[in-house]
Scaffold this motif. Structure first.
Motif, PDB file in Angstrom:
ATOM      1  N   UNK A   1       8.828  20.485   0.955  1.00 20.24           N
ATOM      2  CA  UNK A   1       9.067  21.571   2.179  1.00 20.24           C
ATOM      3  C   UNK A   1       9.502  22.664   1.694  1.00 20.24           C
ATOM      4  N   UNK A   2      10.874  21.973   2.175  1.00 19.50           N
ATOM      5  CA  UNK A   2      11.909  23.124   2.707  1.00 19.50           C
ATOM      6  C   UNK A   2      12.069  23.988   1.474  1.00 19.50           C
ATOM      7  N   UNK A   3      11.552  23.829   0.517  1.00 21.30           N
ATOM      8  CA  UNK A   3      11.911  25.086  -0.545  1.00 21.30           C
ATOM      9  C   UNK A   3      10.795  26.410  -0.451  1.00 21.30           C
ATOM     10  N   UNK A   4       9.701  25.810  -0.060  1.00 18.16           N
ATOM     11  CA  UNK A   4       8.534  26.770   0.527  1.00 18.16           C
ATOM     12  C   UNK A   4       8.866  27.160   1.643  1.00 18.16           C
ATOM     13  N   UNK A   5      10.072  26.795   2.580  1.00 15.52           N
ATOM     14  CA  UNK A   5       9.755  27.985   3.526  1.00 15.52           C
ATOM     15  C   UNK A   5      11.539  27.164   4.047  1.00 15.52           C
ATOM     16  N   UNK A   6      11.779  27.926   4.768  1.00 12.23           N
ATOM     17  CA  UNK A   6      13.306  27.334   4.974  1.00 12.23           C
ATOM     18  C   UNK A   6      13.587  27.033   6.764  1.00 12.23           C
ATOM     19  N   UNK A   7      14.536  25.833   6.566  1.00  6.11           N
ATOM     20  CA  UNK A   7      14.138  25.065   8.033  1.00  6.11           C
ATOM     21  C   UNK A   7      13.883  25.855   8.881  1.00  6.11           C
TER      22      UNK A   7
ATOM     23  N   UNK B   1       6.855  10.926  -4.239  1.00  5.71           N
ATOM     24  CA  UNK B   1       8.420  11.050  -4.265  1.00  5.71           C
ATOM     25  C   UNK B   1       8.517  11.272  -2.486  1.00  5.71           C
ATOM     26  N   UNK B   2       8.899  10.899  -1.796  1.00  6.43           N
ATOM     27  CA  UNK B   2       9.701  11.419  -0.367  1.00  6.43           C
ATOM     28  C   UNK B   2      10.298  12.314  -0.459  1.00  6.43           C
ATOM     29  N   UNK B   3      11.059  12.561  -1.656  1.00 10.72           N
ATOM     30  CA  UNK B   3      12.677  13.535  -1.830  1.00 10.72           C
ATOM     31  C   UNK B   3      11.575  14.538  -2.223  1.00 10.72           C
ATOM     32  N   UNK B   4      11.107  14.340  -3.269  1.00 10.80           N
ATOM     33  CA  UNK B   4      10.295  15.402  -3.638  1.00 10.80           C
ATOM     34  C   UNK B   4      10.207  16.217  -3.372  1.00 10.80           C
TER      35      UNK B   4
ATOM     36  N   UNK C   1       0.902  -1.153  -0.298  1.00 15.41           N
ATOM     37  CA  UNK C   1      -0.328  -0.346   0.549  1.00 15.41           C
ATOM     38  C   UNK C   1       0.668   0.938   0.127  1.00 15.41           C
ATOM     39  N   UNK C   2       0.592   2.177  -0.666  1.00 18.53           N
ATOM     40  CA  UNK C   2       1.621   3.064  -0.866  1.00 18.53           C
ATOM     41  C   UNK C   2       0.779   4.293  -0.622  1.00 18.53           C
ATOM     42  N   UNK C   3       1.745   4.620   0.471  1.00 21.53           N
ATOM     43  CA  UNK C   3       1.403   6.348   1.617  1.00 21.53           C
ATOM     44  C   UNK C   3       0.812   7.136   0.573  1.00 21.53           C
ATOM     45  N   UNK C   4      -0.045   7.948   1.298  1.00 23.46           N
ATOM     46  CA  UNK C   4       0.088   9.675   0.198  1.00 23.46           C
ATOM     47  C   UNK C   4       0.570  10.413   0.648  1.00 23.46           C
ATOM     48  N   UNK C   5       1.573  11.378   0.070  1.00 20.67           N
ATOM     49  CA  UNK C   5       1.685  12.226   1.009  1.00 20.67           C
ATOM     50  C   UNK C   5       0.874  13.297   1.511  1.00 20.67           C
ATOM     51  N   UNK C   6      -0.422  13.784   0.941  1.00 19.55           N
ATOM     52  CA  UNK C   6      -0.920  14.694   0.770  1.00 19.55           C
ATOM     53  C   UNK C   6      -0.545  16.050   1.192  1.00 19.55           C
TER      54      UNK C   6
ATOM     55  N   UNK D   1      17.072  16.629   6.788  1.00 16.90           N
ATOM     56  CA  UNK D   1      16.652  15.893   5.708  1.00 16.90           C
ATOM     57  C   UNK D   1      17.537  17.432   4.572  1.00 16.90           C
ATOM     58  N   UNK D   2      17.995  18.913   5.411  1.00 18.58           N
ATOM     59  CA  UNK D   2      18.039  19.666   4.717  1.00 18.58           C
ATOM     60  C   UNK D   2      19.272  19.326   4.862  1.00 18.58           C
ATOM     61  N   UNK D   3      19.917  17.918   5.285  1.00 16.07           N
ATOM     62  CA  UNK D   3      21.294  17.706   5.166  1.00 16.07           C
ATOM     63  C   UNK D   3      21.681  17.043   3.806  1.00 16.07           C
TER      64      UNK D   3
END
Length: 182
Positions: free
Chosen positions: A28-34, A20-23, A4-9, A165-167
């Motif tokens: 996520x970190x592109x919309x606001x910074x760490x 894709x979790x990397x996307x 079962x593939x989880x939806x990231x919503x 994630x930032x790393x």
């Protein structure tokens, strides 16, 4: 057996569904910074034990951040299962810095996937989603409410996942070739 593939919503905050979790982490970190997410999460946790409402000027921002962080946690959950398939190339000595290590141990800095493995070995995705919901709920109440759940441990794990994630974004991540020995 089909997985079962989880939806990231991600539709609400990223305006489309990412698969894709990397996307997800990149968006996520592109919309606001760490620093923004770490500060916001810290403030929400702080306000859960105050008799004031967090961000009462614009509570919609709290909901928006909740949905983005929830998607982030779902992506991190997915990465905890991918840690054996991916690795981070070794960071050069010039790029290594104690400041960029942030909350990570040396071992976690060298392999940030360990952070996701450890977090989801100790707590389930449902536990992290409960933590997020609980701190947002408590931070938006005008009164102090007693609670009996551990909110500190999941908070520490989320901060470490943010740093990891930032790393991952700053590093080169490569797929590990799995060789089958006969």
């Amino acid at each position: 057996m089909k997985k079962n593939k989880i939806s990231f919503e991600t539709t609400f905050w990223a305006h489309h569904e990412l698969e894709n979790p990397f996307e997800v982490i990149d968006a996520f970190l592109g919309s606001e910074n760490l620093a923004y997410y770490k500060q916001t999460l810290s403030e929400i946790v702080f306000y859960r034990s105050k008799d004031e409402i967090y961000n009462k000027e614009c509570p919609g921002d709290v909901f928006f951040n909740y949905t983005a962080i929830r998607s982030f946690l779902r992506a991190c959950s997915s990465l905890s299962y991918k840690s054996k398939k991916w690795k981070v190339r070794e960071v050069s000595a010039e790029k290594k810095s104690i400041l960029s290590q942030a909350s990570l141990t040396t071992e976690e800095y060298e392999n940030p996937f360990i952070v996701f493995e450890n977090a989801f070995a100790e707590h389930s995705l449902a536990d992290f989603e409960f933590f997020l919901c609980e701190i947002v709920h408590l931070s938006l109440r005008p009164t102090i409410v007693e609670f009996d759940s551990d909110l500190l441990t999941p908070y520490i794990h989320v901060i470490k996942m943010l740093d990891a994630s930032q790393l991952l974004l700053e590093s080169e991540v490569e797929r590990v070739e799995v060789s089958e020995e006969l």
